[in-house]
Structures are given as structure tokens and as C-alpha cells.
Motif scaffolding. Structure first.
Motif, PDB file in Angstrom:
ATOM      1  N   THR A 239       0.870  -1.039   0.048  1.00  0.00           N
ATOM      2  CA  THR A 239      -0.102   0.013  -0.150  1.00  0.00           C
ATOM      3  C   THR A 239       0.818   1.172   0.018  1.00  0.00           C
ATOM      4  N   THR A 240       0.153   2.392  -0.220  1.00  0.00           N
ATOM      5  CA  THR A 240       0.960   3.731  -0.204  1.00  0.00           C
ATOM      6  C   THR A 240       0.793   4.327   1.154  1.00  0.00           C
TER       7      THR A 240
ATOM      8  N   THR B  95       1.512  12.941  -6.538  1.00  0.00           N
ATOM      9  CA  THR B  95       1.042  11.588  -7.219  1.00  0.00           C
ATOM     10  C   THR B  95      -0.240  11.104  -7.065  1.00  0.00           C
TER      11      THR B  95
ATOM     12  N   ARG C  35      -1.000   9.513  -4.125  1.00  0.00           N
ATOM     13  CA  ARG C  35      -0.706   8.390  -3.436  1.00  0.00           C
ATOM     14  C   ARG C  35      -1.465   8.612  -1.924  1.00  0.00           C
TER      15      ARG C  35
ATOM     16  N   GLU D 292       0.516   0.608  -4.182  1.00  0.00           N
ATOM     17  CA  GLU D 292       1.802   1.051  -4.698  1.00  0.00           C
ATOM     18  C   GLU D 292       1.991   0.159  -5.672  1.00  0.00           C
ATOM     19  N   ARG D 293       1.949  -1.419  -5.278  1.00  0.00           N
ATOM     20  CA  ARG D 293       2.276  -2.352  -6.351  1.00  0.00           C
ATOM     21  C   ARG D 293       1.807  -3.735  -5.721  1.00  0.00           C
TER      22      ARG D 293
ATOM     23  N   ALA E 117       2.300  -2.670 -11.119  1.00  0.00           N
ATOM     24  CA  ALA E 117       2.527  -1.430 -10.307  1.00  0.00           C
ATOM     25  C   ALA E 117       1.691  -0.423 -10.796  1.00  0.00           C
ATOM     26  N   THR E 118       1.192   0.478  -9.952  1.00  0.00           N
ATOM     27  CA  THR E 118       0.155   1.514 -10.248  1.00  0.00           C
ATOM     28  C   THR E 118       0.706   2.787 -10.789  1.00  0.00           C
TER      29      THR E 118
ATOM     30  N   GLN F   2       0.950   6.982 -12.078  1.00  0.00           N
ATOM     31  CA  GLN F   2       0.286   7.998 -11.753  1.00  0.00           C
ATOM     32  C   GLN F   2      -0.228   8.794 -12.815  1.00  0.00           C
TER      33      GLN F   2
END
Length: 485
Positions: free
Chosen positions: A136-137, A164, A166, A361-362, A373-374, A376
Motif C-alpha cells: 500500500t501507499t 502523485t 498516493r 503501490e504495487r 505497479a500503479t 500516476q
């Protein structure tokens, strides 16, 4: 005799062929229907026959699995369950999954084909990969600051990184321990009933699934619309706004809680939250202009996922002039989630650009290799960059000399907007206390965090409740945790 043997052999061959055809029909043509039949427990038994992958916060798992020795063997466990419940959700053998446990179920359960180098072989052998992990972010310090700041009060906090998208914190209180729903015994059913019938709704994710009237925090949107449309050209010039302000086509007169709002400049009106000024500005911008401005920030967006679904924040577009005036100060039918209002603050901090919020995040395999991966992405351009610069100045004034002084952080520039939202029949409910803000460390190039806080049951007499007094200190602690202040 030989003829009978030939006939018997041919009949046996025909039976064998029929058996093969039927087996092929069952295994290929009807396999999906058998797999998805609720009476088929093999899939569920296999699903819980191995440990589930973990959800990670700050590089450390906040979930786990334990061997129950039962038919559905592995049960989900949670570390600091109530703290992270609005993020993880639950994974239950009886009640299924939700939030991240649901949105990333294929990864966590090991069924996602991307986890296997030979997915076709797995389909043939019915082999199952070990569960993958979801990174997670979240910032664990910010998450804890938000949770402890809300304490026993009902409310929510959403924080994100403006540049970003996030998501750094996502908290909803009161919360619950998702581990209560793991397993198959009677205690699970009792916990489910108790949690769903609780008056304070601990399973409601107020940060992303509950919408509130945003009150004066929506004035950020109205100010952006007025500046972009040229309705206001100079933030220090009088706005020609009467006090009180009679709503167009109505006998209702709108008033203010503070003095000096008559013909106040946008700077003064923003710092001291003059309702009359912003109601009139919204009317001057018009329905179409306000609708476009709200949409630019993300209002009326019905497809937002982070990756689980976010309830849409709404700005009513079928309103008369009086209703538009009230909508422009965050009342009437205007509704917003805390995440949406964090996006509003983030847009101001990020030169008018709204980044798509995301919580993952991934994802990785059990060995830590990246599966996905996510990226932006920019969701929308909410306002002109020059307008964002002006709004940053206005929000900074709120914290330095207006209603948001409780959000100030040493060693950082902080911009904010407080709000007190009326609700209930004839505004009889306890007002919601709001505060949205962003912060930039003095040694940083750009703002590092934007946050929105809403407190449903503020600890004050009804007349004394304010976003600056009840919600701003929580926002300050969350921003300070992210900036390390």
C-alpha cells in the motif's frame, strides 16, 4: 460366435466413446458451471487450504493467516485491525471479502494468472500459486496520527500526496476488528449481527463511502470557479456583496457568523468564511460554471476506484438561483466524501491538477517479484495554475491569521479552510466540523501532503463547533507526521 463377440466389442467401444464424449462435455463445456455452482465446495476448500498473501503498510504486513485445523483451514488475522480496517476490509469464510481484501482478492488468494510463470499448466493441473502481496501507499505514522486524533468521536480522515495521488492515510471511526469475521463458528455470525446492527456503524467506511455536506470547505471550489471565470479579478477588491444577502427569488436572507462581510474582498471573505460573499459569487458564476468547476475537482464522478469503489461526491446541477447560492457554500444538496475534499486541497497544492488517488503501490509474488505497479495519472485539471497560486495564498492566510490557526506547523507552510456544515431537519443535527489543508516543509520544493478531516460529533456546544477548533488539530497532526515535524 465370432459375430456376437464383434457386436459386443462394437457395443463396448460405443459405450467407451459415449463415456469419453460425456467426460469431455463435463470437463470442457460444463466445467465453468460446475465450478461456479454454490454446492461445489472444492473451490472454497482449496481457497482456504493455504495461507493468504499479505497487505503491507510501510513495508510490514498488517495481515496474516493462522491454521485452524478445520475444513476451511487458514483463517485471516489482522495486526492493529481497527486502525487499518478502512483499508484492508475483511476476508471471511462466511461473508466474503471487501475493500482491499476484495479488490485484490485474486492476488492475495493466489488465483491471479500473473502470479504463475506457466498459467496454462496451472489450469490443467489445478495447481494453486502461493498468495501474492499488496503493497500500500499508506504512511503508518500518518494513519496512526489520524486514528488517535479522532479518538472516540465519529468521523474520518483522508490524506494524500498532491503530486502523485498516493493515499497516505485513510481512517474511519468508530472502527472494528476484521478478525472477528474470520472463521466459521457461531462467534463469527454473532459478530456480524452485532457490527451491522450497531447504531454508530463501525463497518461504514466514512472516508470513502459516506458523503457529507462539506460546508465552508466547498468555498475553495467556488473561489476557484469565480477566479477562473473572471467574476473576481482581484482578490483584494470589494466583491459588492450585501450583508445580509437575500437569496434570488426567495424571501430568505443569508447572514454571517462574523462582522465585516458586507462588500468584503475575496481574501477577507475566504479567511473569515463569509457565507454571503460566496453565495453571491456562486450565483454570478452560474449553474453551468459551478457545475464545470465542481466536476473539475472530481464531483459527480461515478467511476472512481482506489482500487475499491468510492461513493460519488455530488453537486446538484438542477437547481434554481437560491439553491445554487446555498450549494455554493457547501449546503443544499452538495455532498462530499472526505477523500474528495482531500482531492480539492490537493488540487490547490498541485497547481490545479487533480491526481488520481490510489491506495496500492504495487502487487508482488510471494517472493517479492513485482506483478503490477500503479501508474500516476492526472484525473482532471481543476483550475488554471495561476488560480491555484492565488488560492494557495488565500488558504495560507486562513492558517496564519484566520479560522485555521490550530493547523499551523513550525517549519512548514500550511494552507487550510475550515467548515461547519449544517444538516438534519431544519438544521437540527449537530453540525459537522470540517477542515481541509495542505502543507509544505520549508526545505521542500512542493507540498508533501493534503488532508481532509470531518468530525461528526464534535466535543463542544453546538454554537461553538467549528472546523478550525475541532478538526484542524487532527489535520495538523497528520500533516506533521507526513512531514516529520
Amino acid at each position: 460366435m465370432t459375430r456376437y463377440i464383434r457386436h459386443a466389442a462394437a457395443f463396448c467401444a460405443l459405450l467407451l466413446l459415449a463415456l469419453l464424449v460425456n467426460a469431455t462435455r463435463i470437463q470442457l463445456v460444463q466445467a465453468r458451471s460446475y465450478d461456479e455452482n454454490p454446492a461445489n465446495r472444492r473451490h472454497t476448500i482449496a481457497r482456504y487450504g493455504q495461507p493468504r498473501g499479505d497487505i503491507l503498510v510501510g513495508g510490514k504486513p498488517v495481515t496474516g493467516s493462522k491454521d485452524s485445523g478445520q475444513q476451511f483451514r487458514y483463517e485471516r488475522t489482522y495486526k492493529n485491525g481497527p486502525l487499518y480496517a478502512p483499508v484492508t476490509g475483511f476476508a471471511s469464510q462466511v461473508y466474503g471479502t471487501n475493500l482491499l481484501e476484495g479488490a485484490e482478492d485474486d492476488i492475495l488468494a493466489g488465483t491471479d494468472p500473473l502470479l504463475s510463470p506457466l498459467p496454462l499448466w496451472n489450469d490443467l493441473t489445478r495447481a494453486r500459486n502461493p498468495g501474492g502481496h499488496v503493497v500500500t501507499t499508506l504512511d503508518p505514522a500518518a494513519q496512526r496520527a489520524a486514528y488517535e486524533g479522532l479518538g472516540d468521536r465519529r468521523g474520518a480522515v483522508a490524506a494524500l500526496e498532491p503530486s502523485t495521488g498516493r493515499i497516505l492515510a485513510l481512517v474511519s471511526t468508530p472502527s472494528y476488528n476484521p478478525e472477528e469475521l474470520s472463521g466459521t463458528d457461531s462467534a463469527v455470525a454473532q459478530a456480524w449481527t452485532r457490527l451491522n446492527q450497531a447504531a454508530d456503524k463501525p463497518m461504514l467506511n466514512r472516508a470513502v463511502r459516506q458523503t457529507y455536506p462539506p460546508g465552508s470547505t466547498f468555498k475553495v471550489v467556488t473561489a476557484a470557479a469565480a477566479l477562473d471565470a473572471g467574476v473576481v479579478e482581484d482578490v483584494d477588491e470589494p466583491t459588492k456583496s450585501p450583508d445580509p444577502y437575500r437569496l434570488p427569488g426567495s424571501s430568505v436572507r443569508l447572514t454571517n457568523e462574523v462582522e465585516g462581510c458586507a462588500d468584503a474582498s475575496l481574501r477577507y471573505a475566504f479567511a473569515w468564511s463569509c457565507n454571503t460573499v460566496f453565495a453571491k459569487l456562486g450565483v454570478n458564476v452560474g449553474v453551468a460554471g459551478m457545475r464545470a468547476a465542481a466536476a473539475g475537482f472530481g464531483f459527480n464522478e461515478r467511476q472512481l476506484r482506489v482500487p475499491f469503489r468510492v461513493s460519488p461526491s455530488t453537486f446538484d446541477t438542477r437547481v434554481d438561483q437560491a439553491q445554487l447560492a446555498l450549494s455554493s457554500i457547501g449546503q443544499y444538496n452538495t455532498r462530499a466524501t472526505p477523500l474528495q475534499m482531500a482531492m480539492v486541497a490537493g488540487a490547490v497544492a498541485n497547481n490545479g491538477s487533480v491526481r488520481t488517488p490510489h491506495l496500492v503501490e504495487r502487487t508482488t509474488t510471494d517472493d517479492g517479484d513485482t506483478v503490477s505497479a500503479t501508474g500516476q495519472r492526472t484525473l482532471r485539471q481543476a483550475m488554471n495554475p495561476a488560480t491555484a497560486v492565488q488560492l494557495r495564498g488565500l488558504m495560507t492566510d486562513v492558517v496564519e491569521r484566520g479560522t485555521g490557526k490550530n493547523a499551523a506547523i513550525p517549519g512548514a507552510t500550511v494552507g487550510g479552510k475550515s467548515g461547519t456544515a449544517q444538516h438534519g431537519v431544519h438544521n437540527s443535527g449537530t453540525p459537522y466540523a470540517w477542515f481541509i489543508s495542505w502543507a509544505k516543509a520549508d526545505d521542500a520544493v512542493e507540498p508533501g501532503v493534503a488532508v481532509a478531516v470531518v468530525v461528526e460529533d464534535a466535543e463542544a456546544d453546538r454554537g461553538d463547533i467549528s472546523g478550525g477548533g475541532d478538526a484542524a488539530p487532527i489535520a495538523r497532526d497528520v500533516m506533521g507526521a507526513v512531514l516529520g515535524r
